[in-house]
Design a protein around this motif. Structure first.
Motif: not given
Length: 255
Positions: A148-159
């Protein structure tokens, strides 16, 4: 070019050629086994393509001693063959689209490995075969921390990138029989059913290899990306002894 030995070579127009005008020389004997016999006769032979739209199925050859008389027939035959293949091609496309739609329900769209529904279908079919119960089976569940942290702070492409790395490493071919699935946004399941598992110790050894491969892939990702986070995973596993008889949900809970 009268210097060319036409019994050995021919020229095709090709859009894939690097040569000017797309000319390619090739050996006629590769596609016409009895080419030399044909050249002994006072005949003409026509090389024609079987194709539908941009897809070429192959080539066929027509031989005649009177090309002027047979030209219209050759044309009609060419149209009839391509029409027939067009019908077959259309049916193949329709069947392929139907199969893709059916399979899509069992695949995770982000990673293209099985989803939970696909795992359930596989496990049900696997359980129906009595011979599969004569071997032990191991299951591991991997959970991606900070999803959730990665998704919310770095976006869809990152996750997506992180999730695909995990899926790719877990699905890598290491010579063992295994089934991999993404069972939720941040969880993956791996079932090892190679048949050489005798006890919990052997299962742990096998799954340690999977964990090591995953750890290596994650560490490479972390060292290259220089992000404000590190990819971390938790893992648990369970072993179904020979003669096992349980449902998938129970196995997943144990793992």
């Amino acid at each position: 070019n009268l210097d060319i030995d036409y019994s050995n070579e021919y020229i095709i127009l090709s859009s894939e050629s690097d040569e000017e005008f797309g000319l390619i020389d090739d050996d006629l004997k590769m596609i016409v086994p009895n080419a030399e016999e044909w050249f002994r006769d006072d005949t003409v032979f026509i090389v024609n393509a079987l194709y539908v739209e941009d897809y070429q199925y192959g080539l066929y050859f027509y031989k005649t001693e009177d090309i002027r008389y047979m030209a219209n027939r050759v044309n009609r035959m060419s149209r009839a063959l391509n029409l027939s293949f067009g019908t077959v091609y259309t049916r193949m496309i329709q069947k392929g689209m139907q199969m893709e739609l059916e399979q899509a329900a069992y695949l995770d769209p982000m990673t293209q490995i099985s989803n939970l529904k696909g795992l359930e279908k596989w496990f049900e079919e696997f359980s129906e075969k009595s011979e599969n119960h004569t071997n032990a089976v191991a299951m591991a569940i991997f959970k991606l921390d900070k999803y959730k942290y990665i998704y919310e702070n770095f976006g869809v492409l990152e996750i997506e990138e992180v999730v695909n790395i995990i899926a790719r490493v877990l699905s890598g071919n290491n010579g063992r029989k295994k089934f991999t699935a993404r069972i939720s946004d941040d969880e993956f399941a791996l079932v090892d059913y190679t048949g050489d598992l005798d006890d919990a110790k052997s299962a742990e050894t096998i799954l340690t290899e999977a964990v090591s491969s995953l750890q290596s892939g994650v560490e490479n990702y972390n060292s290259v990306k220089f992000k404000d986070y590190a990819v971390e995973l938790n893992v648990g596993f369970t072993l179904l002894n020979k003669g096992w008889d349980c449902d998938l949900r129970s196995v997943m809970r144990l793992a």
